[in-house]
Design a protein around this motif. Structure first.
Motif, PDB file in Angstrom:
ATOM      1  N   VAL A  36      -2.900  -7.204  -7.476  1.00 19.44           N
ATOM      2  CA  VAL A  36      -2.411  -8.580  -7.557  1.00 19.44           C
ATOM      3  C   VAL A  36      -3.035  -9.414  -6.451  1.00 19.44           C
ATOM      4  O   VAL A  36      -3.052  -9.010  -5.278  1.00 19.44           O
ATOM      5  CB  VAL A  36      -0.874  -8.622  -7.436  1.00 19.44           C
ATOM      6  N   HIS A  37      -3.544 -10.592  -6.811  1.00 18.24           N
ATOM      7  CA  HIS A  37      -4.131 -11.493  -5.831  1.00 18.24           C
ATOM      8  C   HIS A  37      -3.056 -12.110  -4.947  1.00 18.24           C
ATOM      9  O   HIS A  37      -2.022 -12.573  -5.432  1.00 18.24           O
ATOM     10  CB  HIS A  37      -4.911 -12.604  -6.536  1.00 18.24           C
ATOM     11  N   VAL A  38      -3.292 -12.097  -3.636  1.00 23.07           N
ATOM     12  CA  VAL A  38      -2.391 -12.707  -2.663  1.00 23.07           C
ATOM     13  C   VAL A  38      -3.146 -13.829  -1.977  1.00 23.07           C
ATOM     14  O   VAL A  38      -4.248 -13.626  -1.455  1.00 23.07           O
ATOM     15  CB  VAL A  38      -1.923 -11.670  -1.617  1.00 23.07           C
ATOM     16  N   SER A  39      -2.592 -15.028  -1.993  1.00 27.16           N
ATOM     17  CA  SER A  39      -3.263 -16.166  -1.369  1.00 27.16           C
ATOM     18  C   SER A  39      -2.752 -16.437   0.032  1.00 27.16           C
ATOM     19  O   SER A  39      -3.459 -17.028   0.852  1.00 27.16           O
ATOM     20  CB  SER A  39      -3.098 -17.424  -2.234  1.00 27.16           C
ATOM     21  N   GLU A  40      -1.511 -16.003   0.326  1.00 25.10           N
ATOM     22  CA  GLU A  40      -0.918 -16.232   1.640  1.00 25.10           C
ATOM     23  C   GLU A  40      -0.197 -14.973   2.103  1.00 25.10           C
ATOM     24  O   GLU A  40       0.547 -14.354   1.334  1.00 25.10           O
ATOM     25  CB  GLU A  40       0.061 -17.405   1.598  1.00 25.10           C
ATOM     26  N   LEU A  41      -0.409 -14.602   3.359  1.00 24.91           N
ATOM     27  CA  LEU A  41       0.204 -13.388   3.886  1.00 24.91           C
ATOM     28  C   LEU A  41       1.673 -13.579   4.242  1.00 24.91           C
ATOM     29  O   LEU A  41       2.351 -12.618   4.606  1.00 24.91           O
ATOM     30  CB  LEU A  41      -0.571 -12.903   5.115  1.00 24.91           C
ATOM     31  N   ALA A  52      -8.743 -12.276  -0.727  1.00 19.85           N
ATOM     32  CA  ALA A  52     -10.187 -12.526  -0.777  1.00 19.85           C
ATOM     33  C   ALA A  52     -10.502 -13.893  -0.193  1.00 19.85           C
ATOM     34  O   ALA A  52      -9.772 -14.866  -0.440  1.00 19.85           O
ATOM     35  CB  ALA A  52     -10.685 -12.444  -2.221  1.00 19.85           C
ATOM     36  N   HIS A  53     -11.576 -13.952   0.570  1.00 22.25           N
ATOM     37  CA  HIS A  53     -12.014 -15.226   1.134  1.00 22.25           C
ATOM     38  C   HIS A  53     -13.525 -15.180   1.304  1.00 22.25           C
ATOM     39  O   HIS A  53     -14.059 -14.315   2.007  1.00 22.25           O
ATOM     40  CB  HIS A  53     -11.340 -15.485   2.477  1.00 22.25           C
ATOM     41  N   GLY A  55     -17.040 -14.240   1.373  1.00 24.07           N
ATOM     42  CA  GLY A  55     -17.726 -12.978   1.103  1.00 24.07           C
ATOM     43  C   GLY A  55     -16.979 -11.758   1.589  1.00 24.07           C
ATOM     44  O   GLY A  55     -17.586 -10.696   1.788  1.00 24.07           O
ATOM     45  N   CYS A  56     -15.662 -11.859   1.769  1.00 25.04           N
ATOM     46  CA  CYS A  56     -14.859 -10.742   2.283  1.00 25.04           C
ATOM     47  C   CYS A  56     -13.642 -10.529   1.403  1.00 25.04           C
ATOM     48  O   CYS A  56     -13.024 -11.493   0.931  1.00 25.04           O
ATOM     49  CB  CYS A  56     -14.434 -11.015   3.723  1.00 25.04           C
ATOM     50  N   ILE A  57     -13.279  -9.278   1.200  1.00 29.75           N
ATOM     51  CA  ILE A  57     -12.057  -8.944   0.477  1.00 29.75           C
ATOM     52  C   ILE A  57     -11.379  -7.771   1.163  1.00 29.75           C
ATOM     53  O   ILE A  57     -12.043  -6.842   1.625  1.00 29.75           O
ATOM     54  CB  ILE A  57     -12.348  -8.616  -1.008  1.00 29.75           C
ATOM     55  N   VAL A  58     -10.050  -7.851   1.280  1.00 32.45           N
ATOM     56  CA  VAL A  58      -9.224  -6.747   1.769  1.00 32.45           C
ATOM     57  C   VAL A  58      -8.230  -6.411   0.662  1.00 32.45           C
ATOM     58  O   VAL A  58      -7.522  -7.290   0.179  1.00 32.45           O
ATOM     59  CB  VAL A  58      -8.473  -7.121   3.064  1.00 32.45           C
ATOM     60  N   ALA A  59      -8.194  -5.141   0.264  1.00 35.28           N
ATOM     61  CA  ALA A  59      -7.271  -4.699  -0.793  1.00 35.28           C
ATOM     62  C   ALA A  59      -6.467  -3.516  -0.276  1.00 35.28           C
ATOM     63  O   ALA A  59      -6.893  -2.809   0.644  1.00 35.28           O
ATOM     64  CB  ALA A  59      -8.040  -4.316  -2.051  1.00 35.28           C
ATOM     65  N   TRP A  60      -5.291  -3.289  -0.878  1.00 37.67           N
ATOM     66  CA  TRP A  60      -4.424  -2.228  -0.375  1.00 37.67           C
ATOM     67  C   TRP A  60      -3.598  -1.600  -1.478  1.00 37.67           C
ATOM     68  O   TRP A  60      -3.342  -2.192  -2.524  1.00 37.67           O
ATOM     69  CB  TRP A  60      -3.480  -2.770   0.703  1.00 37.67           C
ATOM     70  N   ARG A  61      -3.196  -0.368  -1.212  1.00 37.09           N
ATOM     71  CA  ARG A  61      -2.227   0.381  -2.016  1.00 37.09           C
ATOM     72  C   ARG A  61      -1.173   0.885  -1.036  1.00 37.09           C
ATOM     73  O   ARG A  61      -1.437   1.785  -0.238  1.00 37.09           O
ATOM     74  CB  ARG A  61      -2.921   1.541  -2.738  1.00 37.09           C
ATOM     75  N   THR A 255     -15.165 -13.843   8.418  1.00 34.84           N
ATOM     76  CA  THR A 255     -15.134 -12.864   7.341  1.00 34.84           C
ATOM     77  C   THR A 255     -15.900 -11.594   7.698  1.00 34.84           C
ATOM     78  O   THR A 255     -16.036 -10.695   6.868  1.00 34.84           O
ATOM     79  CB  THR A 255     -15.715 -13.465   6.051  1.00 34.84           C
ATOM     80  N   GLY A 256     -16.413 -11.502   8.920  1.00 36.80           N
ATOM     81  CA  GLY A 256     -17.097 -10.312   9.388  1.00 36.80           C
ATOM     82  C   GLY A 256     -16.121  -9.298   9.960  1.00 36.80           C
ATOM     83  O   GLY A 256     -14.927  -9.564  10.133  1.00 36.80           O
ATOM     84  N   ALA A 257     -16.643  -8.122  10.293  1.00 35.45           N
ATOM     85  CA  ALA A 257     -15.788  -7.057  10.825  1.00 35.45           C
ATOM     86  C   ALA A 257     -15.184  -7.426  12.171  1.00 35.45           C
ATOM     87  O   ALA A 257     -14.128  -6.913  12.543  1.00 35.45           O
ATOM     88  CB  ALA A 257     -16.583  -5.760  10.943  1.00 35.45           C
ATOM     89  N   ALA A 258     -15.846  -8.313  12.921  1.00 34.55           N
ATOM     90  CA  ALA A 258     -15.284  -8.769  14.197  1.00 34.55           C
ATOM     91  C   ALA A 258     -14.260  -9.878  14.015  1.00 34.55           C
ATOM     92  O   ALA A 258     -13.640 -10.306  14.988  1.00 34.55           O
ATOM     93  CB  ALA A 258     -16.410  -9.241  15.124  1.00 34.55           C
TER      94      ALA A 258
END
Length: 411
Positions: A36-41, A52-53, A55-61, A255-258
Protein backbone atom coordinates in the motif's frame (compact mmCIF):
# COMPACT_ATOMS: atom_id res chain seq x y z
CA UNK A 1 19.04 -20.96 -19.81
CA UNK A 2 15.29 -20.64 -20.55
CA UNK A 3 14.40 -16.99 -21.02
CA UNK A 4 11.21 -17.39 -19.01
CA UNK A 5 13.23 -17.66 -15.78
CA UNK A 6 14.87 -14.27 -16.20
CA UNK A 7 12.25 -12.45 -18.29
CA UNK A 8 11.17 -10.41 -15.28
CA UNK A 9 14.59 -8.78 -15.03
CA UNK A 10 14.75 -8.19 -18.80
CA UNK A 11 11.38 -6.45 -18.71
CA UNK A 12 12.39 -4.41 -15.65
CA UNK A 13 15.55 -3.15 -17.39
CA UNK A 14 13.67 -2.21 -20.56
CA UNK A 15 11.05 -0.29 -18.56
CA UNK A 16 13.52 1.61 -16.36
CA UNK A 17 15.81 4.03 -18.25
CA UNK A 18 16.09 6.48 -15.28
CA UNK A 19 15.94 6.31 -11.45
CA UNK A 20 12.42 7.79 -11.62
CA UNK A 21 11.32 4.91 -13.85
CA UNK A 22 13.02 2.38 -11.55
CA UNK A 23 10.81 3.62 -8.71
CA UNK A 24 7.72 3.49 -10.94
CA UNK A 25 8.57 -0.09 -11.99
CA UNK A 26 9.11 -1.09 -8.36
CA UNK A 27 5.80 0.52 -7.34
CA UNK A 28 3.93 -1.40 -10.05
CA UNK A 29 5.49 -4.66 -8.86
CA UNK A 30 4.75 -3.98 -5.19
CA UNK A 31 1.17 -2.89 -5.92
CA UNK A 32 0.41 -6.24 -7.52
CA UNK A 33 1.69 -7.98 -4.36
CA UNK A 34 -0.66 -6.04 -2.07
CA UNK A 35 1.68 -3.32 -0.82
CA UNK A 36 0.00 0.00 0.00
CA UNK A 37 1.30 3.44 -0.94
CA UNK A 38 1.91 5.77 2.01
CA UNK A 39 2.18 9.49 1.33
CA UNK A 40 2.69 10.68 4.92
CA UNK A 41 4.46 8.96 7.80
CA UNK A 42 2.04 10.49 10.29
CA UNK A 43 -0.59 7.98 9.23
CA UNK A 44 -0.91 4.40 10.49
CA UNK A 45 1.75 2.19 8.87
CA UNK A 46 0.15 -0.65 6.88
CA UNK A 47 1.54 -4.16 7.31
CA UNK A 48 2.72 -4.03 3.69
CA UNK A 49 3.59 -0.53 2.54
CA UNK A 50 5.96 1.77 0.71
CA UNK A 51 7.00 5.42 0.62
CA UNK A 52 8.31 6.74 -2.73
CA UNK A 53 9.88 10.07 -3.59
CA UNK A 54 11.67 10.97 -6.83
CA UNK A 55 14.33 8.28 -7.42
CA UNK A 56 14.03 6.60 -4.01
CA UNK A 57 11.60 4.08 -2.55
CA UNK A 58 11.39 2.48 0.90
CA UNK A 59 9.08 -0.53 1.31
CA UNK A 60 8.36 -2.74 4.31
CA UNK A 61 6.71 -5.89 5.60
CA UNK A 62 6.01 -5.37 9.30
CA UNK A 63 6.90 -8.03 11.85
CA UNK A 64 6.36 -8.07 15.60
CA UNK A 65 7.62 -5.44 18.05
CA UNK A 66 10.06 -8.01 19.44
CA UNK A 67 11.53 -8.86 16.06
CA UNK A 68 14.69 -7.36 14.57
CA UNK A 69 15.05 -5.58 11.23
CA UNK A 70 16.20 -7.18 8.00
CA UNK A 71 17.05 -4.39 5.55
CA UNK A 72 18.04 -4.81 1.90
CA UNK A 73 19.49 -1.77 0.14
CA UNK A 74 20.41 -1.02 -3.46
CA UNK A 75 20.59 2.06 -5.68
CA UNK A 76 18.49 3.23 -8.62
CA UNK A 77 21.00 5.44 -10.48
CA UNK A 78 23.61 4.51 -13.08
CA UNK A 79 26.37 6.58 -14.70
CA UNK A 80 24.98 8.29 -17.79
CA UNK A 81 24.69 11.49 -19.82
CA UNK A 82 22.10 14.09 -18.80
CA UNK A 83 20.75 16.99 -20.85
CA UNK A 84 21.49 20.44 -19.42
CA UNK A 85 18.67 22.97 -18.78
CA UNK A 86 19.63 25.09 -21.83
CA UNK A 87 20.85 22.42 -24.25
CA UNK A 88 20.25 23.78 -27.75
CA UNK A 89 23.34 23.90 -30.00
CA UNK A 90 23.23 24.47 -33.76
CA UNK A 91 26.53 24.57 -35.56
CA UNK A 92 28.08 23.36 -38.82
CA UNK A 93 24.73 22.12 -40.09
CA UNK A 94 23.94 19.89 -37.09
CA UNK A 95 21.75 20.19 -33.99
CA UNK A 96 23.41 19.00 -30.80
CA UNK A 97 22.52 18.71 -27.12
CA UNK A 98 24.62 20.16 -24.32
CA UNK A 99 25.00 17.44 -21.70
CA UNK A 100 26.43 16.83 -18.25
CA UNK A 101 28.32 13.63 -17.47
CA UNK A 102 26.82 11.93 -14.41
CA UNK A 103 29.03 9.64 -12.33
CA UNK A 104 31.98 7.54 -13.45
CA UNK A 105 30.96 7.04 -17.07
CA UNK A 106 33.06 4.76 -19.28
CA UNK A 107 33.04 7.42 -22.00
CA UNK A 108 34.05 5.40 -25.06
CA UNK A 109 31.12 3.02 -24.53
CA UNK A 110 28.68 5.82 -25.39
CA UNK A 111 30.13 6.47 -28.84
CA UNK A 112 28.26 5.42 -31.99
CA UNK A 113 25.21 4.15 -30.09
CA UNK A 114 21.58 4.91 -30.84
CA UNK A 115 20.39 6.88 -27.82
CA UNK A 116 16.90 7.54 -26.53
CA UNK A 117 15.86 10.17 -24.00
CA UNK A 118 13.81 9.66 -20.83
CA UNK A 119 13.13 11.45 -17.58
CA UNK A 120 10.47 13.62 -16.02
CA UNK A 121 9.01 17.09 -16.39
CA UNK A 122 7.79 19.33 -13.59
CA UNK A 123 4.78 21.45 -14.52
CA UNK A 124 3.92 24.93 -13.23
CA UNK A 125 1.97 23.38 -10.33
CA UNK A 126 4.95 21.30 -9.21
CA UNK A 127 3.52 17.97 -10.41
CA UNK A 128 5.92 15.40 -11.86
CA UNK A 129 5.27 13.58 -15.16
CA UNK A 130 7.43 10.72 -16.43
CA UNK A 131 8.21 10.24 -20.10
CA UNK A 132 10.35 7.85 -22.14
CA UNK A 133 11.26 7.99 -25.82
CA UNK A 134 13.14 4.77 -26.67
CA UNK A 135 13.72 5.80 -30.29
CA UNK A 136 17.04 6.53 -31.99
CA UNK A 137 17.06 10.24 -31.18
CA UNK A 138 20.71 11.04 -30.59
CA UNK A 139 24.21 9.73 -31.29
CA UNK A 140 27.78 10.66 -30.39
CA UNK A 141 29.79 10.01 -33.57
CA UNK A 142 33.39 8.94 -33.12
CA UNK A 143 36.12 10.64 -35.14
CA UNK A 144 37.09 8.57 -38.20
CA UNK A 145 40.39 6.70 -37.97
CA UNK A 146 41.60 8.59 -41.06
CA UNK A 147 41.48 11.79 -38.97
CA UNK A 148 43.07 10.20 -35.89
CA UNK A 149 45.89 8.00 -37.18
CA UNK A 150 47.54 7.71 -33.76
CA UNK A 151 44.57 6.06 -32.07
CA UNK A 152 45.96 2.57 -32.75
CA UNK A 153 49.23 3.31 -30.92
CA UNK A 154 48.25 5.91 -28.33
CA UNK A 155 44.65 4.87 -27.70
CA UNK A 156 41.44 6.89 -27.69
CA UNK A 157 41.50 10.18 -25.83
CA UNK A 158 38.18 11.93 -25.21
CA UNK A 159 37.71 15.41 -23.85
CA UNK A 160 34.76 15.10 -21.47
CA UNK A 161 33.27 18.41 -22.62
CA UNK A 162 34.25 18.79 -26.26
CA UNK A 163 33.94 15.25 -27.58
CA UNK A 164 30.82 13.93 -25.79
CA UNK A 165 28.21 16.28 -27.29
CA UNK A 166 25.46 14.24 -29.00
CA UNK A 167 24.04 15.01 -32.44
CA UNK A 168 20.26 14.83 -32.69
CA UNK A 169 19.34 16.32 -36.06
CA UNK A 170 20.49 18.20 -39.15
CA UNK A 171 17.87 20.94 -38.87
CA UNK A 172 17.61 23.47 -36.07
CA UNK A 173 15.77 21.92 -33.09
CA UNK A 174 14.45 23.28 -29.80
CA UNK A 175 14.64 20.80 -26.95
CA UNK A 176 11.88 22.34 -24.83
CA UNK A 177 9.43 22.04 -27.74
CA UNK A 178 10.35 18.37 -28.08
CA UNK A 179 9.88 17.83 -24.34
CA UNK A 180 6.39 19.35 -24.50
CA UNK A 181 5.41 17.05 -27.38
CA UNK A 182 6.78 13.81 -25.96
CA UNK A 183 5.56 14.38 -22.38
CA UNK A 184 2.19 15.89 -23.27
CA UNK A 185 2.83 18.65 -20.73
CA UNK A 186 2.51 22.15 -22.19
CA UNK A 187 3.46 24.16 -19.08
CA UNK A 188 6.92 22.69 -18.50
CA UNK A 189 8.64 24.53 -15.65
CA UNK A 190 11.71 22.25 -15.54
CA UNK A 191 12.82 18.84 -16.74
CA UNK A 192 15.18 15.92 -16.16
CA UNK A 193 16.38 14.29 -19.37
CA UNK A 194 18.71 11.26 -19.42
CA UNK A 195 20.24 9.69 -22.52
CA UNK A 196 20.20 5.88 -22.68
CA UNK A 197 21.16 3.11 -25.10
CA UNK A 198 17.92 1.93 -26.70
CA UNK A 199 19.15 -1.63 -27.36
CA UNK A 200 16.84 -3.91 -25.34
CA UNK A 201 18.18 -6.11 -22.56
CA UNK A 202 18.88 -9.58 -23.91
CA UNK A 203 20.33 -12.98 -23.20
CA UNK A 204 23.72 -13.50 -24.80
CA UNK A 205 25.85 -16.44 -25.87
CA UNK A 206 25.33 -19.67 -27.74
CA UNK A 207 23.95 -21.13 -24.49
CA UNK A 208 22.10 -17.94 -23.47
CA UNK A 209 24.00 -18.04 -20.20
CA UNK A 210 24.88 -14.32 -20.18
CA UNK A 211 22.79 -11.17 -19.87
CA UNK A 212 23.62 -7.87 -21.60
CA UNK A 213 21.93 -4.56 -20.83
CA UNK A 214 22.40 -1.00 -19.82
CA UNK A 215 22.14 -0.17 -16.09
CA UNK A 216 22.77 -3.67 -14.72
CA UNK A 217 24.70 -1.75 -12.08
CA UNK A 218 22.60 -1.52 -10.06
CA UNK A 219 19.14 -2.36 -11.36
CA UNK A 220 19.85 -6.10 -11.24
CA UNK A 221 20.09 -5.67 -7.45
CA UNK A 222 16.94 -3.52 -7.35
CA UNK A 223 14.95 -6.17 -9.21
CA UNK A 224 16.30 -8.96 -7.00
CA UNK A 225 15.44 -7.04 -3.82
CA UNK A 226 11.87 -6.29 -4.90
CA UNK A 227 11.36 -9.93 -5.90
CA UNK A 228 12.65 -11.10 -2.52
CA UNK A 229 10.41 -8.70 -0.57
CA UNK A 230 7.35 -9.53 -2.68
CA UNK A 231 7.74 -13.26 -2.13
CA UNK A 232 8.70 -13.10 1.57
CA UNK A 233 6.37 -14.71 4.07
CA UNK A 234 5.27 -13.09 7.31
CA UNK A 235 7.95 -13.26 9.97
CA UNK A 236 8.75 -12.03 13.46
CA UNK A 237 11.34 -9.80 11.79
CA UNK A 238 10.40 -6.60 9.96
CA UNK A 239 11.67 -6.67 6.37
CA UNK A 240 12.61 -3.35 4.77
CA UNK A 241 13.69 -2.53 1.22
CA UNK A 242 15.41 0.76 0.33
CA UNK A 243 16.39 1.76 -3.20
CA UNK A 244 18.36 4.99 -3.00
CA UNK A 245 19.28 7.48 -5.70
CA UNK A 246 22.62 9.27 -6.24
CA UNK A 247 24.94 6.46 -5.11
CA UNK A 248 27.14 6.99 -8.15
CA UNK A 249 27.90 10.55 -7.05
CA UNK A 250 28.32 10.07 -3.30
CA UNK A 251 24.77 9.54 -1.91
CA UNK A 252 24.57 13.05 -0.42
CA UNK A 253 20.99 14.04 -1.23
CA UNK A 254 17.53 13.85 0.30
CA UNK A 255 16.93 10.62 -1.65
CA UNK A 256 20.47 9.23 -1.30
CA UNK A 257 21.71 6.79 1.33
CA UNK A 258 23.10 9.71 3.35
CA UNK A 259 19.63 11.30 3.35
CA UNK A 260 16.82 10.77 5.87
CA UNK A 261 14.26 8.56 4.10
CA UNK A 262 15.30 5.18 5.48
CA UNK A 263 15.99 6.42 9.01
CA UNK A 264 12.60 8.15 9.15
CA UNK A 265 10.79 4.97 8.13
CA UNK A 266 12.78 2.90 10.63
CA UNK A 267 11.99 5.39 13.42
CA UNK A 268 8.32 5.51 12.45
CA UNK A 269 8.07 1.70 12.58
CA UNK A 270 9.66 1.72 16.04
CA UNK A 271 7.06 4.25 17.21
CA UNK A 272 4.20 2.17 15.85
CA UNK A 273 5.65 -0.89 17.56
CA UNK A 274 5.64 1.04 20.84
CA UNK A 275 9.40 0.85 21.39
CA UNK A 276 11.08 3.22 23.80
CA UNK A 277 14.28 4.92 22.64
CA UNK A 278 16.55 2.37 24.30
CA UNK A 279 14.51 -0.53 22.91
CA UNK A 280 14.76 1.01 19.46
CA UNK A 281 18.56 1.19 19.77
CA UNK A 282 18.65 -2.43 20.98
CA UNK A 283 16.63 -3.49 17.96
CA UNK A 284 19.10 -1.79 15.62
CA UNK A 285 22.01 -3.52 17.36
CA UNK A 286 20.43 -6.93 16.68
CA UNK A 287 19.48 -6.15 13.06
CA UNK A 288 21.23 -6.63 9.73
CA UNK A 289 21.43 -4.72 6.45
CA UNK A 290 22.29 -6.40 3.16
CA UNK A 291 23.76 -3.78 0.80
CA UNK A 292 23.54 -5.06 -2.78
CA UNK A 293 25.69 -3.47 -5.48
CA UNK A 294 27.28 -5.32 -8.38
CA UNK A 295 30.83 -6.67 -8.08
CA UNK A 296 33.69 -6.99 -10.57
CA UNK A 297 33.83 -10.45 -12.14
CA UNK A 298 37.29 -11.54 -13.22
CA UNK A 299 37.95 -10.31 -16.75
CA UNK A 300 39.40 -13.00 -19.04
CA UNK A 301 41.44 -10.42 -20.98
CA UNK A 302 42.76 -8.62 -17.87
CA UNK A 303 43.26 -11.25 -15.12
CA UNK A 304 46.21 -9.27 -13.75
CA UNK A 305 43.82 -6.52 -12.58
CA UNK A 306 42.22 -8.86 -10.03
CA UNK A 307 43.24 -10.31 -6.67
CA UNK A 308 43.52 -13.95 -7.76
CA UNK A 309 42.12 -15.49 -4.55
CA UNK A 310 39.13 -13.12 -4.45
CA UNK A 311 38.09 -12.83 -8.10
CA UNK A 312 34.44 -13.88 -8.65
CA UNK A 313 33.43 -15.89 -11.69
CA UNK A 314 30.38 -15.24 -13.85
CA UNK A 315 27.44 -17.55 -13.07
CA UNK A 316 29.01 -18.85 -9.85
CA UNK A 317 26.73 -16.95 -7.48
CA UNK A 318 26.75 -13.57 -5.75
CA UNK A 319 29.95 -12.26 -4.19
CA UNK A 320 30.31 -10.93 -0.66
CA UNK A 321 32.53 -7.84 -0.82
CA UNK A 322 35.21 -7.14 1.79
CA UNK A 323 37.52 -4.18 2.35
CA UNK A 324 39.28 -3.43 5.63
CA UNK A 325 39.39 0.29 4.78
CA UNK A 326 35.59 0.37 5.00
CA UNK A 327 34.88 1.00 1.35
CA UNK A 328 32.62 -2.00 1.94
CA UNK A 329 30.90 -2.55 5.29
CA UNK A 330 31.31 -6.34 5.64
CA UNK A 331 32.95 -7.40 8.91
CA UNK A 332 34.13 -10.89 9.83
CA UNK A 333 30.85 -11.30 11.74
CA UNK A 334 28.87 -10.25 8.67
CA UNK A 335 30.89 -12.55 6.44
CA UNK A 336 30.18 -15.48 8.74
CA UNK A 337 26.46 -14.58 8.86
CA UNK A 338 25.92 -14.42 5.10
CA UNK A 339 28.03 -17.54 4.51
CA UNK A 340 25.89 -19.43 7.02
CA UNK A 341 22.71 -18.33 5.24
CA UNK A 342 24.09 -19.31 1.82
CA UNK A 343 25.33 -22.70 3.01
CA UNK A 344 22.08 -23.61 4.76
CA UNK A 345 20.11 -22.91 1.57
CA UNK A 346 22.66 -24.35 -0.90
CA UNK A 347 23.17 -20.96 -2.57
CA UNK A 348 26.58 -20.45 -4.23
CA UNK A 349 28.51 -17.56 -2.69
CA UNK A 350 31.86 -16.07 -3.71
CA UNK A 351 34.19 -13.49 -2.14
CA UNK A 352 35.45 -10.28 -3.74
CA UNK A 353 38.39 -8.13 -2.66
CA UNK A 354 40.44 -5.67 -4.72
CA UNK A 355 44.17 -5.62 -5.28
CA UNK A 356 46.09 -3.19 -3.10
CA UNK A 357 47.18 -1.28 -6.21
CA UNK A 358 43.67 -1.22 -7.77
CA UNK A 359 41.42 0.65 -5.29
CA UNK A 360 37.78 -0.42 -5.16
CA UNK A 361 34.71 1.77 -5.25
CA UNK A 362 32.25 2.07 -2.41
CA UNK A 363 28.56 1.41 -1.80
CA UNK A 364 25.62 2.47 0.34
CA UNK A 365 26.64 -0.18 2.89
CA UNK A 366 29.06 1.91 5.00
CA UNK A 367 26.74 4.93 4.77
CA UNK A 368 23.68 2.98 5.93
CA UNK A 369 25.68 1.38 8.74
CA UNK A 370 26.84 4.82 9.87
CA UNK A 371 23.40 6.41 9.60
CA UNK A 372 21.53 3.72 11.54
CA UNK A 373 24.17 2.07 13.69
CA UNK A 374 23.31 -1.28 12.13
CA UNK A 375 25.71 -3.93 10.88
CA UNK A 376 25.81 -4.11 7.08
CA UNK A 377 27.02 -6.75 4.65
CA UNK A 378 28.02 -5.80 1.11
CA UNK A 379 27.23 -8.27 -1.66
CA UNK A 380 26.98 -8.04 -5.44
CA UNK A 381 26.27 -9.86 -8.68
CA UNK A 382 29.60 -10.32 -10.55
CA UNK A 383 29.63 -8.45 -13.84
CA UNK A 384 31.86 -7.22 -16.65
CA UNK A 385 31.92 -3.78 -18.35
CA UNK A 386 30.89 -1.95 -15.18
CA UNK A 387 29.84 1.67 -15.89
CA UNK A 388 29.64 1.00 -19.63
CA UNK A 389 26.58 2.08 -21.57
CA UNK A 390 25.94 -1.66 -21.89
CA UNK A 391 27.07 -4.12 -19.22
CA UNK A 392 27.14 -7.91 -18.88
CA UNK A 393 26.56 -10.47 -16.14
CA UNK A 394 25.65 -14.14 -15.86
CA UNK A 395 22.00 -15.00 -16.42
CA UNK A 396 21.97 -17.32 -13.39
CA UNK A 397 23.44 -14.90 -10.86
CA UNK A 398 20.42 -12.55 -10.48
CA UNK A 399 18.32 -15.61 -9.64
CA UNK A 400 20.88 -16.74 -7.07
CA UNK A 401 20.73 -13.21 -5.65
CA UNK A 402 16.94 -13.43 -5.25
CA UNK A 403 17.38 -16.72 -3.40
CA UNK A 404 20.05 -15.26 -1.12
CA UNK A 405 18.01 -12.15 -0.35
CA UNK A 406 14.91 -14.24 0.34
CA UNK A 407 16.85 -16.45 2.73
CA UNK A 408 18.34 -13.37 4.43
CA UNK A 409 14.87 -11.92 5.08
CA UNK A 410 13.65 -15.19 6.63
CA UNK A 411 16.76 -15.91 8.73
Amino acid sequence: MPETLISGLLNWLNQSPTPFHVVQTAVTSLDTAGFVHVSELGDEMPALGYLAHDGCIVAWRLGSPKGALRIIGAHTDSPNLRVLPQPDIYQLGLSQLAIEIYGGVLLNSWLDRDLGIAGRVIDSNGASHLYSAPQALARIPQLAIHLDREIGDKGLHLDRHQHMTPVWGSSKQTFIDWIRRVSGVTDVAAFDAHLFDITPASLLGIDESLLASGRLDNQASCWSAVEALRSASDSEHTSILVLNDHEEVGSNSSTGAAGPMLSRVVSRIATQHGLREGQHFDRLASSWCLSADNAHAIHPNYPERHEPRHAPLINNGPAVKVNGNQRYATSARGLAHIRSIAQSHNIPLQTFASRNNVPCGSTIGPITATQLGIEAIDIGIPQLSMHSAREMCGANDPLHMVSLMSAFLQR
